[in-house]
Design an enzyme around this catalytic site. Sequence first.
Site, PDB file in Angstrom:
ATOM      1  N   ARG A  61      75.906  -7.092  49.398  1.00  0.00           N
ATOM      2  CA  ARG A  61      75.353  -5.761  49.120  1.00  0.00           C
ATOM      3  C   ARG A  61      75.415  -4.870  50.361  1.00  0.00           C
ATOM      4  O   ARG A  61      75.633  -3.670  50.263  1.00  0.00           O
ATOM      5  CB  ARG A  61      73.904  -5.904  48.635  1.00  0.00           C
ATOM      6  CG  ARG A  61      73.309  -4.602  48.173  1.00  0.00           C
ATOM      7  CD  ARG A  61      72.010  -4.832  47.406  1.00  0.00           C
ATOM      8  NE  ARG A  61      71.486  -3.604  46.863  1.00  0.00           N
ATOM      9  CZ  ARG A  61      70.268  -3.122  47.140  1.00  0.00           C
ATOM     10  NH1 ARG A  61      69.469  -3.783  47.947  1.00  0.00           N
ATOM     11  NH2 ARG A  61      69.866  -1.996  46.608  1.00  0.00           N
ATOM     12  N   HIS A  65      76.974  -1.078  50.518  1.00  0.00           N
ATOM     13  CA  HIS A  65      76.215   0.086  50.977  1.00  0.00           C
ATOM     14  C   HIS A  65      76.856   0.710  52.206  1.00  0.00           C
ATOM     15  O   HIS A  65      76.898   1.931  52.350  1.00  0.00           O
ATOM     16  CB  HIS A  65      74.755  -0.297  51.257  1.00  0.00           C
ATOM     17  CG  HIS A  65      73.940  -0.428  50.018  1.00  0.00           C
ATOM     18  ND1 HIS A  65      72.609  -0.107  49.962  1.00  0.00           N
ATOM     19  CD2 HIS A  65      74.276  -0.817  48.773  1.00  0.00           C
ATOM     20  CE1 HIS A  65      72.146  -0.302  48.724  1.00  0.00           C
ATOM     21  NE2 HIS A  65      73.142  -0.757  47.992  1.00  0.00           N
ATOM     22  N   ASN A  93      67.483   2.264  50.655  1.00  0.00           N
ATOM     23  CA  ASN A  93      68.097   1.099  51.287  1.00  0.00           C
ATOM     24  C   ASN A  93      67.073   0.092  51.800  1.00  0.00           C
ATOM     25  O   ASN A  93      67.457  -0.954  52.292  1.00  0.00           O
ATOM     26  CB  ASN A  93      68.919   1.564  52.500  1.00  0.00           C
ATOM     27  CG  ASN A  93      70.383   1.680  52.173  1.00  0.00           C
ATOM     28  OD1 ASN A  93      70.802   1.219  51.122  1.00  0.00           O
ATOM     29  ND2 ASN A  93      71.131   2.264  53.059  1.00  0.00           N
ATOM     30  N   HIS A 195      76.743  -8.505  40.787  1.00  0.00           N
ATOM     31  CA  HIS A 195      75.382  -8.773  40.296  1.00  0.00           C
ATOM     32  C   HIS A 195      75.285 -10.133  39.595  1.00  0.00           C
ATOM     33  O   HIS A 195      74.326 -10.388  38.886  1.00  0.00           O
ATOM     34  CB  HIS A 195      74.914  -7.639  39.377  1.00  0.00           C
ATOM     35  CG  HIS A 195      74.585  -6.372  40.118  1.00  0.00           C
ATOM     36  ND1 HIS A 195      74.292  -5.185  39.493  1.00  0.00           N
ATOM     37  CD2 HIS A 195      74.487  -6.122  41.455  1.00  0.00           C
ATOM     38  CE1 HIS A 195      74.042  -4.255  40.408  1.00  0.00           C
ATOM     39  NE2 HIS A 195      74.161  -4.792  41.597  1.00  0.00           N
TER      40      HIS A 195
HETATM   41  C1  HEM Z   1      77.551  -0.085  40.024  1.00  0.00           C
HETATM   42  C2  HEM Z   1      76.469   0.429  40.549  1.00  0.00           C
HETATM   43  C3  HEM Z   1      75.396  -0.380  41.214  1.00  0.00           C
HETATM   44  C4  HEM Z   1      74.056  -0.178  41.089  1.00  0.00           C
HETATM   45  C5  HEM Z   1      73.380   0.907  40.261  1.00  0.00           C
HETATM   46  C6  HEM Z   1      73.390  -1.193  41.861  1.00  0.00           C
HETATM   47  C7  HEM Z   1      72.029  -1.293  41.991  1.00  0.00           C
HETATM   48  C8  HEM Z   1      71.370  -2.350  42.555  1.00  0.00           C
HETATM   49  C9  HEM Z   1      69.940  -2.505  42.619  1.00  0.00           C
HETATM   50  C10 HEM Z   1      68.928  -1.495  42.104  1.00  0.00           C
HETATM   51  C11 HEM Z   1      69.684  -3.702  43.188  1.00  0.00           C
HETATM   52  C12 HEM Z   1      68.312  -4.326  43.431  1.00  0.00           C
HETATM   53  C13 HEM Z   1      67.772  -3.929  44.769  1.00  0.00           C
HETATM   54  C14 HEM Z   1      66.389  -4.467  44.966  1.00  0.00           C
HETATM   55  O1  HEM Z   1      65.467  -4.029  44.310  1.00  0.00           O
HETATM   56  O2  HEM Z   1      66.204  -5.365  45.802  1.00  0.00           O
HETATM   57  C15 HEM Z   1      70.945  -4.315  43.487  1.00  0.00           C
HETATM   58  C16 HEM Z   1      71.114  -5.544  44.062  1.00  0.00           C
HETATM   59  C17 HEM Z   1      72.336  -6.059  44.439  1.00  0.00           C
HETATM   60  N1  HEM Z   1      73.545  -5.425  44.376  1.00  0.00           N
HETATM   61 FE1  HEM Z   1      73.939  -3.741  43.363  1.00  0.00          FE
HETATM   62  N2  HEM Z   1      74.331  -1.987  42.444  1.00  0.00           N
HETATM   63  C18 HEM Z   1      75.568  -1.534  42.091  1.00  0.00           C
HETATM   64  C19 HEM Z   1      76.777  -2.040  42.519  1.00  0.00           C
HETATM   65  C20 HEM Z   1      76.903  -3.094  43.390  1.00  0.00           C
HETATM   66  C21 HEM Z   1      78.140  -3.466  44.046  1.00  0.00           C
HETATM   67  C22 HEM Z   1      79.461  -2.728  43.906  1.00  0.00           C
HETATM   68  C23 HEM Z   1      77.872  -4.566  44.798  1.00  0.00           C
HETATM   69  C24 HEM Z   1      78.779  -5.370  45.698  1.00  0.00           C
HETATM   70  C25 HEM Z   1      80.082  -5.424  45.583  1.00  0.00           C
HETATM   71  C26 HEM Z   1      76.479  -4.889  44.582  1.00  0.00           C
HETATM   72  C27 HEM Z   1      75.822  -5.978  45.083  1.00  0.00           C
HETATM   73  C28 HEM Z   1      74.496  -6.256  44.897  1.00  0.00           C
HETATM   74  C29 HEM Z   1      73.882  -7.509  45.270  1.00  0.00           C
HETATM   75  C30 HEM Z   1      74.598  -8.717  45.831  1.00  0.00           C
HETATM   76  C31 HEM Z   1      72.522  -7.378  44.994  1.00  0.00           C
HETATM   77  C32 HEM Z   1      71.420  -8.414  45.255  1.00  0.00           C
HETATM   78  C33 HEM Z   1      70.841  -8.150  46.622  1.00  0.00           C
HETATM   79  C34 HEM Z   1      69.884  -9.218  47.118  1.00  0.00           C
HETATM   80  O3  HEM Z   1      69.572 -10.173  46.421  1.00  0.00           O
HETATM   81  O4  HEM Z   1      69.453  -9.069  48.281  1.00  0.00           O
HETATM   82  N3  HEM Z   1      75.920  -3.950  43.758  1.00  0.00           N
HETATM   83  N4  HEM Z   1      71.959  -3.472  43.109  1.00  0.00           N
HETATM   84  C1  NAG Z   2      67.939   2.485  43.941  1.00  0.00           C
HETATM   85  C2  NAG Z   2      66.666   2.236  44.644  1.00  0.00           C
HETATM   86  O1  NAG Z   2      66.522   1.210  45.291  1.00  0.00           O
HETATM   87  N1  NAG Z   2      65.736   3.160  44.541  1.00  0.00           N
HETATM   88  C3  NAG Z   2      64.427   3.035  45.113  1.00  0.00           C
HETATM   89  C4  NAG Z   2      64.343   3.595  46.490  1.00  0.00           C
HETATM   90  O2  NAG Z   2      63.073   3.485  47.018  1.00  0.00           O
HETATM   91  C5  NAG Z   2      62.092   4.167  46.286  1.00  0.00           C
HETATM   92  C6  NAG Z   2      60.770   3.972  46.945  1.00  0.00           C
HETATM   93  O3  NAG Z   2      60.884   3.881  48.291  1.00  0.00           O
HETATM   94  C7  NAG Z   2      62.052   3.656  44.848  1.00  0.00           C
HETATM   95  O4  NAG Z   2      61.141   4.421  44.095  1.00  0.00           O
HETATM   96  C8  NAG Z   2      63.410   3.739  44.229  1.00  0.00           C
HETATM   97  O5  NAG Z   2      63.416   3.142  42.961  1.00  0.00           O
END
Ligand code: HEM
Ligand code: NAG
Length: 327
Positions: A61, A65, A93, A195
Site C-alpha cells: 500500500r 500511495h 494516509n 486487497h
Molecule cells: C482502487 C482504489 C482503492 C481504494 C479506494 C483503496 C482504499 C483502501 C482503504 C480505505 C484501505 C483501508 C485503510 C485502513 O483503514 O487501514 C485500503 C487498504 C489497503 N490497500 Fe487499498 N485502495 C485502493 C487501491 C489499492 C491499490 C492499487 C493497492 C496496491 C497496489 C492497494 C493496497 C492496499 C493494501 C495492501 C491495503 C491493506 C493495508 C494494511 O493492511 O496495512 N489498494 N485500501
Molecule cells: C480514505 C481514508 O482513509 N479516509 C479517512 C481519512 O481520515 C479521516 C479521519 O482522519 C477519515 O474520516 C477518512 O475516512
Amino acid sequence: MFGVVVVWAVALNLCLFPNEASALLRRNYYANTCPNVEKIVRDAVTQKFHQTFVTVPGTLRLFFHDCFVQGCDASVIIASTANNTAEKDNPINLSLAGDGFDTVIKAKAAVDATPGCKNKVSCADILAMAARDVVALAGGPSYAVELGRLDGLRSISSNVEGKLPLPSFNLDQLTSLFASHHLSRADMIALSGAHTVGFSHCNQIANRIYNYSRKKKVDPMINKTYVGELRSTCHKDVDPRVAIGIDPNTPQVFDNMYYKNLQQRKGLFTSDQILYTDGRSRLLVNLWASNSAAFERAFVAAMTRLGRVGVKSGSQGNIRRDCSVFN
Ligand code: HEM
Ligand SMILES: CC(=O)N[C@H]1CO[C@H](CO)[C@@H](O)[C@@H]1O
Ligand SMILES: *[C@@H]1O[C@H](CO)[C@@H](O)[C@H](O)[C@H]1NC(C)=O
Ligand SMILES: *[C@@H]1O[C@H](CO)[C@@H](O)[C@H](O)[C@H]1NC(C)=O
Ligand SMILES: *[C@@H]1O[C@H](CO)[C@@H](O)[C@H](O)[C@H]1NC(C)=O
C-alpha cells in the site's frame, strides 16, 4: 522519409512512455554500481516478513500511495518536521502501517552496509523492489522490476488531497483517477486485487453496514451473511482503531480470492464491490476469479505501469541518505 521515421519514433515513444522520465527506467540499472541490490533487498524484506505478515500489505500500500501522490519518488516516506507536515501525516494516509516504512528503512540499511553500495540506490527504487518482493513472499507472482527512479525533493501533506481513491468511489471516479496516471480501467481492476491481503479500519465501512442511506441501513450490494460477520467485528459505536481483514477467506495469501469474493458480494469497500456490480468491469472480475494466471499477468503489467508514474530524474531528485529525511 527520415523525418517521417523520426516523427513516428517520437510519437511512439510518447505513447509508450507518456511520462518522459519513466523512459529512463530499466531492469539492470544498478548492474555497475550495486550489482547485488536485488538480493540484498529481498533478503532484508524476507527477514522482516518472518517477523510480521503486516510487512506485506504495509509495503504494497505504501508503494501505491507513494506513486499516486507525486510520483514514485519515496516522498511518502519523508517524516514531518517543525516546518513541514509531510505526505505521510495527511489524515487520509494516517492509516499507513508502520511496518511498510520500516521495511524500506531496513532494506536501505542493508544496501548501505554493502561495500560499494552506500548512497548508490534510491529509496524510491528500494520501495519498488520491496513491493515486488512482498507480493512474491505472500504467494503471488514475481517479476523483474524496472529501476532508476530518483528520490523526490518535496513531501507536503496538502499535496495528498484529491490524489488517492476513496473507498466510497464508483467505477467512473476510480477509472478517471487511475487514467490521470496513464493507468487503464483494466490496470485499476488488477491493482485493486492487492486487497487480497491486509486490513481496513472499521470506520471505513461502518456506513455500509449500519447507516447506508435514509431508507436502507445496509448497502444492498453486500452479502447478508457477510454483513453479520462484519458487524461482529465492527460494532455500531465503532472504535476507529479496530481493523478487519479485507479478504475474509485467505487474508494472508496473495491470490485471486479478491475477485471470487466480489462474485459473492463480499467486497469490503464500495470501490471493491462496484467492480462486480458495474457491468463494465464485471467481465474482468469474472475472468480473474476463474483464471489466476491471467490475474497474475495483469497484476504484474499494472504494477510495472504504476512504477512508472511521475518518476524523477536529473535535477528533479537525488539519492537520499536517510529515506525519511531530505539530504
Ligand atoms: C482502487 C482504489 C482503492 C481504494 C479506494 C483503496 C482504499 C483502501 C482503504 C480505505 C484501505 C483501508 C485503510 C485502513 O483503514 O487501514 C485500503 C487498504 C489497503 N490497500 Fe487499498 N485502495 C485502493 C487501491 C489499492 C491499490 C492499487 C493497492 C496496491 C497496489 C492497494 C493496497 C492496499 C493494501 C495492501 C491495503 C491493506 C493495508 C494494511 O493492511 O496495512 N489498494 N485500501
Ligand atoms: C480514505 C481514508 O482513509 N479516509 C479517512 C481519512 O481520515 C479521516 C479521519 O482522519 C477519515 O474520516 C477518512 O475516512
Ligand atoms: C526549519 O526551521 C528551522 C528553524 O526555524 C530552520 O533552521 C530550518 O532551516 C528550516 N528547514 C527548512 C527545510 O525550511
Ligand atoms: C446516517 O446517515 C445519514 C445520511 O444518510 C446522516 O445524516 C446521519 O448523520 C448518519 N448517522 C450516523 C450515526 O452516522
Ligand atoms: C453469500 O455468501 C454465501 C456464503 O457465505 C454464499 O453461499 C452466497 O451465494 C452468497 N450470496 C450471494 C448473493 O452471492
